[in-house]
Design a protein around this motif. Structure first.
Motif, PDB file in Angstrom:
ATOM      1  N   PHE A  67       9.975 -16.546   7.722  1.00 53.60           N
ATOM      2  CA  PHE A  67       9.803 -15.230   8.339  1.00 53.60           C
ATOM      3  C   PHE A  67       8.823 -14.337   7.579  1.00 53.60           C
ATOM      4  CE2 PHE A  67      13.895 -16.474  10.199  1.00 53.60           C
ATOM      5  CZ  PHE A  67      13.658 -16.162  11.532  1.00 53.60           C
ATOM      6  N   GLY A  68       8.412 -14.755   6.385  1.00 53.16           N
ATOM      7  CA  GLY A  68       7.464 -13.948   5.620  1.00 53.16           C
ATOM      8  C   GLY A  68       8.127 -12.868   4.801  1.00 53.16           C
ATOM      9  N   PRO A  90      -0.061 -16.459   6.508  1.00 51.99           N
ATOM     10  CA  PRO A  90       0.969 -16.083   7.481  1.00 51.99           C
ATOM     11  C   PRO A  90       2.320 -16.713   7.148  1.00 51.99           C
ATOM     12  CG  PRO A  90      -1.046 -16.822   8.584  1.00 51.99           C
ATOM     13  CD  PRO A  90      -1.173 -17.202   7.135  1.00 51.99           C
ATOM     14  N   PRO A  91       3.410 -16.131   7.639  1.00 58.43           N
ATOM     15  CA  PRO A  91       4.735 -16.734   7.438  1.00 58.43           C
ATOM     16  C   PRO A  91       4.793 -18.152   7.990  1.00 58.43           C
ATOM     17  CG  PRO A  91       4.933 -14.510   8.336  1.00 58.43           C
ATOM     18  CD  PRO A  91       3.482 -14.857   8.375  1.00 58.43           C
ATOM     19  N   ALA A  92       5.645 -18.970   7.394  1.00 56.76           N
ATOM     20  CA  ALA A  92       5.876 -20.359   7.843  1.00 56.76           C
ATOM     21  C   ALA A  92       4.605 -21.202   7.809  1.00 56.76           C
ATOM     22  CB  ALA A  92       6.493 -20.380   9.240  1.00 56.76           C
ATOM     23  N   PRO A 122       7.283  -9.310  10.169  1.00 54.37           N
ATOM     24  CA  PRO A 122       6.686  -9.711   8.883  1.00 54.37           C
ATOM     25  C   PRO A 122       5.648  -8.740   8.341  1.00 54.37           C
ATOM     26  CG  PRO A 122       5.750 -11.014  10.657  1.00 54.37           C
ATOM     27  CD  PRO A 122       6.848 -10.196  11.271  1.00 54.37           C
ATOM     28  N   ASN A 123       4.948  -8.028   9.229  1.00 50.36           N
ATOM     29  CA  ASN A 123       3.834  -7.185   8.770  1.00 50.36           C
ATOM     30  C   ASN A 123       4.250  -5.768   8.406  1.00 50.36           C
ATOM     31  OD1 ASN A 123       1.747  -9.156   9.128  1.00 50.36           O
ATOM     32  ND2 ASN A 123       1.934  -8.846  11.334  1.00 50.36           N
ATOM     33  N   ASP A 124       5.397  -5.323   8.937  1.00 50.74           N
ATOM     34  CA  ASP A 124       5.868  -3.967   8.645  1.00 50.74           C
ATOM     35  C   ASP A 124       7.210  -4.005   7.915  1.00 50.74           C
ATOM     36  OD1 ASP A 124       7.204  -1.404   8.883  1.00 50.74           O
ATOM     37  OD2 ASP A 124       5.735  -0.819  10.374  1.00 50.74           O
ATOM     38  N   LEU A 125       8.266  -4.405   8.602  1.00 49.40           N
ATOM     39  CA  LEU A 125       9.612  -4.280   8.045  1.00 49.40           C
ATOM     40  C   LEU A 125       9.793  -5.054   6.754  1.00 49.40           C
ATOM     41  CD1 LEU A 125      11.849  -4.475  11.246  1.00 49.40           C
ATOM     42  CD2 LEU A 125      10.918  -2.467  10.099  1.00 49.40           C
ATOM     43  N   LEU A 126       9.334  -6.307   6.725  1.00 45.98           N
ATOM     44  CA  LEU A 126       9.565  -7.132   5.536  1.00 45.98           C
ATOM     45  C   LEU A 126       8.631  -6.745   4.392  1.00 45.98           C
ATOM     46  CD1 LEU A 126      10.282 -10.620   7.145  1.00 45.98           C
ATOM     47  CD2 LEU A 126      11.873  -8.798   6.497  1.00 45.98           C
ATOM     48  N   VAL A 127       7.433  -6.283   4.724  1.00 44.07           N
ATOM     49  CA  VAL A 127       6.530  -5.760   3.687  1.00 44.07           C
ATOM     50  C   VAL A 127       7.152  -4.521   3.049  1.00 44.07           C
ATOM     51  CG1 VAL A 127       4.302  -4.654   3.278  1.00 44.07           C
ATOM     52  CG2 VAL A 127       4.430  -6.676   4.742  1.00 44.07           C
ATOM     53  N   LYS A 128       7.640  -3.619   3.907  1.00 42.11           N
ATOM     54  CA  LYS A 128       8.265  -2.383   3.413  1.00 42.11           C
ATOM     55  C   LYS A 128       9.426  -2.692   2.482  1.00 42.11           C
ATOM     56  CE  LYS A 128      11.048  -0.421   6.242  1.00 42.11           C
ATOM     57  NZ  LYS A 128      11.554   0.264   7.446  1.00 42.11           N
ATOM     58  N   MET A 129      10.305  -3.599   2.904  1.00 41.53           N
ATOM     59  CA  MET A 129      11.485  -3.908   2.094  1.00 41.53           C
ATOM     60  C   MET A 129      11.110  -4.611   0.792  1.00 41.53           C
ATOM     61  SD  MET A 129      14.719  -3.634   1.728  1.00 41.53           S
ATOM     62  CE  MET A 129      15.289  -3.095   3.352  1.00 41.53           C
ATOM     63  N   ASP A 130      10.176  -5.558   0.853  1.00 37.80           N
ATOM     64  CA  ASP A 130       9.788  -6.275  -0.360  1.00 37.80           C
ATOM     65  C   ASP A 130       9.156  -5.336  -1.378  1.00 37.80           C
ATOM     66  OD1 ASP A 130       9.018  -8.931  -1.824  1.00 37.80           O
ATOM     67  OD2 ASP A 130       7.164  -7.757  -1.715  1.00 37.80           O
ATOM     68  N   ILE A 131       8.217  -4.507  -0.934  1.00 37.27           N
ATOM     69  CA  ILE A 131       7.517  -3.620  -1.867  1.00 37.27           C
ATOM     70  C   ILE A 131       8.464  -2.577  -2.439  1.00 37.27           C
ATOM     71  CG2 ILE A 131       5.717  -1.864  -2.063  1.00 37.27           C
ATOM     72  CD1 ILE A 131       4.618  -4.704  -1.990  1.00 37.27           C
ATOM     73  N   ALA A 132       9.286  -1.962  -1.575  1.00 35.22           N
ATOM     74  CA  ALA A 132      10.188  -0.902  -2.032  1.00 35.22           C
ATOM     75  C   ALA A 132      11.215  -1.422  -3.029  1.00 35.22           C
ATOM     76  CB  ALA A 132      10.893  -0.270  -0.834  1.00 35.22           C
ATOM     77  N   THR A 133      11.734  -2.617  -2.781  1.00 29.42           N
ATOM     78  CA  THR A 133      12.744  -3.164  -3.694  1.00 29.42           C
ATOM     79  C   THR A 133      12.126  -3.716  -4.966  1.00 29.42           C
ATOM     80  OG1 THR A 133      12.691  -5.233  -2.410  1.00 29.42           O
ATOM     81  CG2 THR A 133      14.437  -3.652  -1.901  1.00 29.42           C
ATOM     82  N   MET A 134      11.059  -4.485  -4.830  1.00 30.21           N
ATOM     83  CA  MET A 134      10.457  -5.083  -6.024  1.00 30.21           C
ATOM     84  C   MET A 134       9.782  -4.045  -6.908  1.00 30.21           C
ATOM     85  SD  MET A 134      11.461  -8.118  -5.876  1.00 30.21           S
ATOM     86  CE  MET A 134      10.576  -8.925  -7.196  1.00 30.21           C
ATOM     87  N   ALA A 135       9.375  -2.914  -6.341  1.00 31.74           N
ATOM     88  CA  ALA A 135       8.858  -1.816  -7.172  1.00 31.74           C
ATOM     89  C   ALA A 135       9.930  -1.317  -8.125  1.00 31.74           C
ATOM     90  CB  ALA A 135       8.369  -0.664  -6.289  1.00 31.74           C
ATOM     91  N   ASN A 136      11.193  -1.560  -7.764  1.00 27.49           N
ATOM     92  CA  ASN A 136      12.326  -1.170  -8.602  1.00 27.49           C
ATOM     93  C   ASN A 136      12.996  -2.374  -9.275  1.00 27.49           C
ATOM     94  OD1 ASN A 136      12.785   1.850  -8.142  1.00 27.49           O
ATOM     95  ND2 ASN A 136      12.558   1.103  -6.051  1.00 27.49           N
ATOM     96  N   SER A 137      12.309  -3.522  -9.281  1.00 24.87           N
ATOM     97  CA  SER A 137      12.851  -4.749  -9.870  1.00 24.87           C
ATOM     98  C   SER A 137      14.201  -5.106  -9.257  1.00 24.87           C
ATOM     99  CB  SER A 137      12.988  -4.601 -11.394  1.00 24.87           C
ATOM    100  OG  SER A 137      11.770  -4.220 -11.980  1.00 24.87           O
ATOM    101  N   LEU A 138      14.277  -4.969  -7.932  1.00 25.06           N
ATOM    102  CA  LEU A 138      15.492  -5.270  -7.183  1.00 25.06           C
ATOM    103  C   LEU A 138      15.175  -6.332  -6.146  1.00 25.06           C
ATOM    104  CD1 LEU A 138      18.496  -4.245  -6.482  1.00 25.06           C
ATOM    105  CD2 LEU A 138      17.367  -2.910  -4.681  1.00 25.06           C
TER     106      LEU A 138
END
Length: 609
Positions: free
Chosen positions: A124-125, A185-187, A471-487
């Motif tokens: 899913f990316g 791209p995902p997959a 993959p281009n909006d929701l998962l990018v947002k979640m990955d960046i926001a969490t990993m910016a906090n080492s989460l």
């Protein structure tokens, strides 16, 4: 490059260099320790004779099952990590190894003997992977800052992506804002061998293969797979919790976690002072229902102090304003846990967006006689003033009417676009229009729409959203926001076996009598409170419209009307001044359009100027 990714992996750093060999290869890694906290989890990781090296970002949920089979075939392990599983899978299956993995991942395998590099991204990316290849130099990274730190990338703007960004709020894969940088791209896997790149897709959701199953049997199997998806994402050697908005998706995940966990679930919620955007009462209802260890945080306009950091982390223009509360809820969660489960993917898998219902309503609406629509219904609705500080039915109804008579794909694009074609036609300067091609953002959607032409209409749009917005909006947002906090964020709804089953169900299992998420709502009705199931969908919006008229007014004007911004030559100056004026006077709500323009300008100042 590694130092730019320290936030993604604060616990360890490793580098592999293959010495004087040709081609010369370097792999770098930053580690966030989740599974096997010992030094044996150090990356890059090699096989026994050092001829194969791997770096992994993410988690492999089925690595224990895979390990048993690999050991039976003679492989020997030196760690308890999921990373080492990939090494031995590659030895057995080569470039097909990704097909055997269940998880969220981006990984690279360097095979010294074959002189081949393999890159792979999860189905899913959920985990990002950027790459650059020019003049015999290839490099890849998880974020733009790391890629730019290679010193290889020329920061040449791909102006053709500006209309995509202003339409969707993101730049769709494989494109990026830079001419010579692409997203895998995902997959998909990427193979670099003999200076040639080959890209292949190894998985896709199949909506065409429908199974014959009753609703009761489907509900039982979906619940079984959903519980299994949550269960395997609870495995961790570090503290774990969940994001809780109080909506159907996050409430379902927290409810199942509470059933499966021996300890109280730690939950984290975000809210606003503006009542129309505040979901905390729904989150509290779930926290009370499942007796969680609950934490809340209120986002205020000064939250935009985090914008410089977010601009760096996203690395290209990104206009989803909910990245701000997502960042803050991740920041709060990181004080207590290292892993957080979330409800991402529930809307795309089970059909939860209002636009899916609107597609069907529009079919009925266009059958109403013209004299009633144009002479009675639409004039009345258009005379009702919008309410600028809240999400309400009148605003949504006005948006619905704006696209209701268009062809079905144009209708969909009009409903999801931040800046529609009409807006962009007035926005661009004559010079900028000459510099971009005729390829419109509709082309991105059309490619997926055409691939799904044999499907029923709802499945076609689920297919589009699963391949674009998710993959281009929701998962990018979640990955960046969490990993910016080492989460680390985990998404049970995006378990591929669960998604495959739901894709194979009839469309009226997913939406019946215009009830969105029909099957999921019936599955959870016995353990999620009715008030949370039947509540209106709010999304994760931010009251930026009000903020632009108050505390952020000076930022908006001083940025978009600065000489630096106007001299870029993209936009019609009078048009920009006019939409700012209309927004400030509460004539029209241009909050999303102004936010996307603001993010574009601030990105230029950070990365180009």
């Amino acid at each position: 490059m590694c130092s730019r990714l320290k936030h993604r992996g604060p616990d360890d750093e490793g580098v592999y260099l293959n010495g004087p060999a040709t081609p010369s290869v370097g792999l770098g890694h930053r580690r966030l320790s989740i599974i096997d906290l010992s030094d044996t989890g150090h990356q890059p990781m090699s096989n026994e004779d050092g001829t194969i090296q791997v770096v992994l970002n993410g988690e492999i949920y089925n690595y224990k099952e895979l390990r048993i089979g690999l050991e039976e075939r003679g492989h020997r392990f030196k760690s308890n990590t999921d990373t080492e599983t990939i090494l031995h899978l590659y030895e057995d299956y080569g470039v097909d190894c990704a097909k055997h993995l269940d998880g969220m991942f981006a990984f690279a395998v360097w095979d010294q003997r074959a002189k081949m590099l393999l890159l792979a991204r999860d189905r899913f990316g959920k985990k990002p992977l950027l790459y650059y290849y020019q003049s015999g130099r290839f490099c890849f990274a998880s974020e733009f800052l790391a890629l730019l730190a290679s010193g290889f990338v020329e920061k040449e703007i791909n102006y053709q992506t500006i209309p995509y960004y202003l339409s969707f709020g993101y730049i769709p894969a494989p494109l990026t804002i830079y001419c010579n940088v692409l997203k895998l791209p995902p997959a998909h896997i990427l193979i670099l061998k003999d200076k040639e790149i080959t890209i292949e897709q190894y998985w896709r959701l199949d909506y065409a293969r429908k199974i014959n199953i009753s609703r009761n049997d489907a509900a039982e199997e979906v619940l079984r797979l959903l519980k299994e998806a949550v269960r395997k994402r609870l495995y961790s050697d570090v503290p774990l919790g969940a994001f809780l908005s109080g909506g159907i998706d996050s409430s379902t995940i927290v409810g199942i976690m509470s059933q499966l966990s021996e300890k109280k679930v730690k939950t984290f919620s975000i809210g606003f002072e503006e009542e129309g955007y505040n979901e905390l009462k729904y989150a509290r209802n779930i926290a009370k229902r499942f007796d969680t260890e609950h934490n809340e945080f209120i986002v205020r306009p000064n939250a935009l102090e985090v914008l410089p950091l977010l601009l760096e982390r996203y690395g290209e223009p990104f206009a989803d304003s909910s990245c701000i509360p997502t960042y803050y809820v991740a920041q709060q969660a990181r004080k207590y846990v290292t892993v957080a489960l979330n409800g991402d993917g529930g809307d795309e898998i089970f059909a939860g967006y209002e636009r899916y219902r609107a597609i069907y309503i529009s079919r009925w609406y266009t059958k109403i006689p013209l004299f009633l629509r144009h002479g009675f219904i639409e004039p009345i609705i258009n005379r009702i003033p919008y309410r600028p500080y809240s999400k309400n039915k009148i605003n949504r109804l006005k948006r619905f009417l704006k696209g209701v008579t268009l062809p079905v794909l144009d209708r969909y694009l009009r409903w999801i676009a931040i800046c529609d074609n009409e807006f962009q036609n007035g926005l661009y300067s004559d010079e900028f229009i000459k510099s971009i091609s005729e390829d419109k953002p509709k082309g991105i959607l059309l490619s997926f729409f055409n691939k799904s032409e044999d499907l029923e209409l709802l499945d076609r749009f689920l297919y589009i959203d699963t391949n674009t917005y998710l993959p281009n909006d929701l998962l990018v947002k979640m990955d960046i926001a969490t990993m910016a906090n080492s989460l680390e964020a985990r998404s049970p709804f995006l378990d591929h076996r669960l998604a495959e089953l739901v894709a194979s169900l009839k469309v009226d299992f997913k939406m019946s009598w215009l009830i969105k998420k029909y099957l999921l709502k019936n599955i959870i009705k016995d353990f999620v409170p009715r008030a949370n199931i039947n509540r209106p969908k709010m999304g994760f919006g931010v009251p930026i419209g009000k903020w632009f008229r108050g505390e952020l007014k000076s930022l908006l004007i001083e940025t978009l009307l600065s000489q630096k911004s106007l001299n870029r030559g993209y936009f019609n100056t009078d048009f920009i001044k006019d939409i700012i004026k209309q927004h400030l006077r509460q004539k029209i709500d241009y909050s999303q359009q102004l936010w996307s323009l603001l993010m574009l300008e601030l990105w230029h100042r950070r990365f180009i100027d």
